[in-house]
Design a protein around this motif. Structure first.
Motif, PDB file in Angstrom:
ATOM      1  N   PRO A  15       0.825  -1.211   0.000  1.00  0.00           N
ATOM      2  CA  PRO A  15       0.000   0.000   0.000  1.00  0.00           C
ATOM      3  C   PRO A  15       0.857   1.259   0.000  1.00  0.00           C
ATOM      4  O   PRO A  15       2.003   1.265   0.438  1.00  0.00           O
ATOM      5  N   ARG A  16       0.293   2.337  -0.497  1.00  0.00           N
ATOM      6  CA  ARG A  16       1.011   3.609  -0.556  1.00  0.00           C
ATOM      7  C   ARG A  16       1.277   4.155   0.841  1.00  0.00           C
ATOM      8  O   ARG A  16       0.428   4.080   1.730  1.00  0.00           O
ATOM      9  N   THR A  17       2.465   4.726   1.014  1.00  0.00           N
ATOM     10  CA  THR A  17       2.833   5.416   2.249  1.00  0.00           C
ATOM     11  C   THR A  17       3.560   6.702   1.869  1.00  0.00           C
ATOM     12  O   THR A  17       3.896   6.930   0.702  1.00  0.00           O
ATOM     13  N   GLY A  18       3.809   7.524   2.850  1.00  0.00           N
ATOM     14  CA  GLY A  18       4.523   8.770   2.595  1.00  0.00           C
ATOM     15  C   GLY A  18       6.020   8.599   2.429  1.00  0.00           C
ATOM     16  O   GLY A  18       6.726   9.581   2.163  1.00  0.00           O
ATOM     17  N   ARG A  19       6.522   7.369   2.567  1.00  0.00           N
ATOM     18  CA  ARG A  19       7.960   7.125   2.474  1.00  0.00           C
ATOM     19  C   ARG A  19       8.300   6.121   1.367  1.00  0.00           C
ATOM     20  O   ARG A  19       9.304   5.421   1.444  1.00  0.00           O
ATOM     21  N   ASP A  20       7.476   6.075   0.344  1.00  0.00           N
ATOM     22  CA  ASP A  20       7.687   5.090  -0.717  1.00  0.00           C
ATOM     23  C   ASP A  20       8.978   5.342  -1.495  1.00  0.00           C
ATOM     24  O   ASP A  20       9.645   4.396  -1.905  1.00  0.00           O
ATOM     25  N   PHE A  21       9.326   6.614  -1.705  1.00  0.00           N
ATOM     26  CA  PHE A  21      10.456   6.928  -2.588  1.00  0.00           C
ATOM     27  C   PHE A  21      11.517   7.765  -1.881  1.00  0.00           C
ATOM     28  O   PHE A  21      12.235   8.544  -2.518  1.00  0.00           O
ATOM     29  N   VAL A  22      11.648   7.596  -0.559  1.00  0.00           N
ATOM     30  CA  VAL A  22      12.632   8.393   0.185  1.00  0.00           C
ATOM     31  C   VAL A  22      14.068   8.005  -0.157  1.00  0.00           C
ATOM     32  O   VAL A  22      14.998   8.765   0.095  1.00  0.00           O
ATOM     33  N   HIS A  23      14.274   6.824  -0.753  1.00  0.00           N
ATOM     34  CA  HIS A  23      15.622   6.386  -1.106  1.00  0.00           C
ATOM     35  C   HIS A  23      16.107   7.006  -2.409  1.00  0.00           C
ATOM     36  O   HIS A  23      17.269   6.823  -2.785  1.00  0.00           O
ATOM     37  N   LEU A  24      15.240   7.744  -3.105  1.00  0.00           N
ATOM     38  CA  LEU A  24      15.601   8.362  -4.370  1.00  0.00           C
ATOM     39  C   LEU A  24      16.008   9.816  -4.167  1.00  0.00           C
ATOM     40  O   LEU A  24      15.748  10.417  -3.120  1.00  0.00           O
ATOM     41  N   LEU A  25      16.650  10.379  -5.188  1.00  0.00           N
ATOM     42  CA  LEU A  25      16.946  11.807  -5.176  1.00  0.00           C
ATOM     43  C   LEU A  25      15.634  12.589  -5.164  1.00  0.00           C
ATOM     44  O   LEU A  25      14.597  12.098  -5.641  1.00  0.00           O
ATOM     45  N   PRO A  26      15.623  13.816  -4.614  1.00  0.00           N
ATOM     46  CA  PRO A  26      14.356  14.562  -4.481  1.00  0.00           C
ATOM     47  C   PRO A  26      13.577  14.690  -5.786  1.00  0.00           C
ATOM     48  O   PRO A  26      12.361  14.484  -5.814  1.00  0.00           O
ATOM     49  N   ARG A  27      14.263  15.039  -6.881  1.00  0.00           N
ATOM     50  CA  ARG A  27      13.539  15.180  -8.151  1.00  0.00           C
ATOM     51  C   ARG A  27      12.993  13.836  -8.609  1.00  0.00           C
ATOM     52  O   ARG A  27      11.841  13.736  -9.063  1.00  0.00           O
ATOM     53  N   THR A  37       5.123   0.434 -20.498  1.00  0.00           N
ATOM     54  CA  THR A  37       6.055   0.949 -19.498  1.00  0.00           C
ATOM     55  C   THR A  37       5.545   0.450 -18.151  1.00  0.00           C
ATOM     56  O   THR A  37       4.552   0.943 -17.630  1.00  0.00           O
ATOM     57  N   PHE A  38       6.185  -0.564 -17.609  1.00  0.00           N
ATOM     58  CA  PHE A  38       5.749  -1.188 -16.361  1.00  0.00           C
ATOM     59  C   PHE A  38       6.337  -0.412 -15.189  1.00  0.00           C
ATOM     60  O   PHE A  38       7.542  -0.149 -15.138  1.00  0.00           O
ATOM     61  N   PHE A  39       5.485  -0.051 -14.232  1.00  0.00           N
ATOM     62  CA  PHE A  39       5.912   0.736 -13.078  1.00  0.00           C
ATOM     63  C   PHE A  39       5.562   0.003 -11.795  1.00  0.00           C
ATOM     64  O   PHE A  39       4.477  -0.547 -11.655  1.00  0.00           O
ATOM     65  N   SER A  40       6.500  -0.003 -10.847  1.00  0.00           N
ATOM     66  CA  SER A  40       6.295  -0.650  -9.555  1.00  0.00           C
ATOM     67  C   SER A  40       6.631   0.334  -8.438  1.00  0.00           C
ATOM     68  O   SER A  40       7.730   0.877  -8.392  1.00  0.00           O
ATOM     69  N   ARG A  41       5.655   0.566  -7.579  1.00  0.00           N
ATOM     70  CA  ARG A  41       5.912   1.402  -6.402  1.00  0.00           C
ATOM     71  C   ARG A  41       6.961   0.752  -5.521  1.00  0.00           C
ATOM     72  O   ARG A  41       7.794   1.431  -4.912  1.00  0.00           O
ATOM     73  N   THR A  42       6.932  -0.561  -5.446  1.00  0.00           N
ATOM     74  CA  THR A  42       7.920  -1.322  -4.686  1.00  0.00           C
ATOM     75  C   THR A  42       9.135  -1.584  -5.567  1.00  0.00           C
ATOM     76  O   THR A  42       9.000  -2.065  -6.681  1.00  0.00           O
ATOM     77  N   SER A  43      10.311  -1.263  -5.078  1.00  0.00           N
ATOM     78  CA  SER A  43      11.525  -1.497  -5.848  1.00  0.00           C
ATOM     79  C   SER A  43      11.749  -3.000  -6.023  1.00  0.00           C
ATOM     80  O   SER A  43      11.656  -3.763  -5.062  1.00  0.00           O
ATOM     81  N   ARG A  44      12.029  -3.435  -7.253  1.00  0.00           N
ATOM     82  CA  ARG A  44      12.204  -4.852  -7.565  1.00  0.00           C
ATOM     83  C   ARG A  44      13.607  -5.102  -8.090  1.00  0.00           C
ATOM     84  O   ARG A  44      14.192  -4.248  -8.777  1.00  0.00           O
TER      85      ARG A  44
END
Length: 273
Positions: A16-28, A93-100
């Motif tokens: 499920p979506r959370t506010g910290r899904d992409f904190v490991h990425l650069l801000p942009r 273009t396949f997209f995954s919120r969870t890093s695979r």
């Protein structure tokens, strides 16, 4: 939205979506990933379309999409779609919120990735059948507690290959009158009429799907493109061809065959044996 059949496709089995899904990425990258994640399937996420709605240029967006691919959130490829008249290959273009990782994307390309987990709990097939018994036979109306208690027995019937029609026939045909305890009657019939195990061969699932390199757009298998980039674009040399000694290289087969044909005698000039 992209043309029908094209555009974004969400990968299965995401958390499920959370506010910290992409904190490991650069801000942009995190901001663009969150925007793409919020789009529905079929949305146009090409760099030209994203540049119209996001405050970034096409070069910056292309760089970000490539970094999302390296991080395991995105893969580009093609998929075979069956229409009423033909089979066509469409761009995905396949997209995954969870890093695979690369192994997961390889399994997904083969069609072996686990199905998407429902966000809300649903009743099992066995529970639904028991809850609907009262529609076919009002005397067999069950409470929720009865359905939960009898659910494992019905599930065993399904595991042995029984169909819903067969289970309903076994439970509702030839009912006594009156019925004093519907749950006890159904429990007895499920136990006494339990069918033998039916060996059914598994049906192979064919998935026609391929990925492509983010740099040169060359198609290939997921194993040959870790991180979504082919070996040539990663700077790896071409593999040394293997085969029998003195084998003709692939690019020289046509020339060799032409030389062989030129050396053959016409049929009229061949000696008789």
């Amino acid at each position: 939205m992209a043309n029908p059949g094209y555009g974004k496709r969400s990968a299965p089995d995401q958390r499920p979506r959370t506010g910290r899904d992409f904190v490991h990425l650069l801000p942009r990258d995190a901001a663009i990933a969150a925007y793409v994640d919020g789009l529905c399937d079929g949305a146009d996420i090409s760099v030209k379309s994203l540049a119209k709605v996001l405050p970034y240029g096409q070069c910056a967006l292309r760089t970000t999409l490539n970094r999302l691919q390296e991080a395991g959130h995105l893969r580009r490829g093609s998929e075979c779609i069956a229409t009423e008249t033909a089979l066509i290959w469409v761009t995905r273009t396949f997209f995954s919120r969870t890093s695979r990782d690369n192994a997961w994307w390889a399994a997904f390309t083969r069609g072996d990735a686990p199905p998407q987990t429902p966000q809300h709990p649903t009743r099992s097939r066995s529970f639904i059948l028991l809850a609907a018994l009262g529609r076919n036979a009002p005397a067999l109306m069950l409470s929720q507690a009865d359905c939960l208690a009898l659910e494992p027995q019905v599930s065993e019937w399904f595991e042995r290959g029984a169909t819903e029609t067969e289970i309903l026939h076994a439970l509702t045909q030839g009912l006594p009158s009156p019925i004093h305890h519907a749950a006890a009657l159904i429990r007895r019939r499920l136990r006494d009429k339990l069918p033998p195990l039916r060996a059914t061969p598994p049906t192979p699932r064919v998935v026609l799907r391929t990925l492509e390199c983010s740099e040169c757009r060359a198609p290939g298998s997921a194993q040959a493109m870790p991180g979504g980039v082919c070996g040539t674009c990663r700077g790896n040399p071409h593999p040394t061809p293997t085969g029998p000694t003195n084998a003709v290289p692939q690019q020289g087969v046509r020339a060799r065959m032409n030389a062989v044909r030129a050396g053959l005698l016409p049929r009229a000039d061949r000696p008789h044996q």
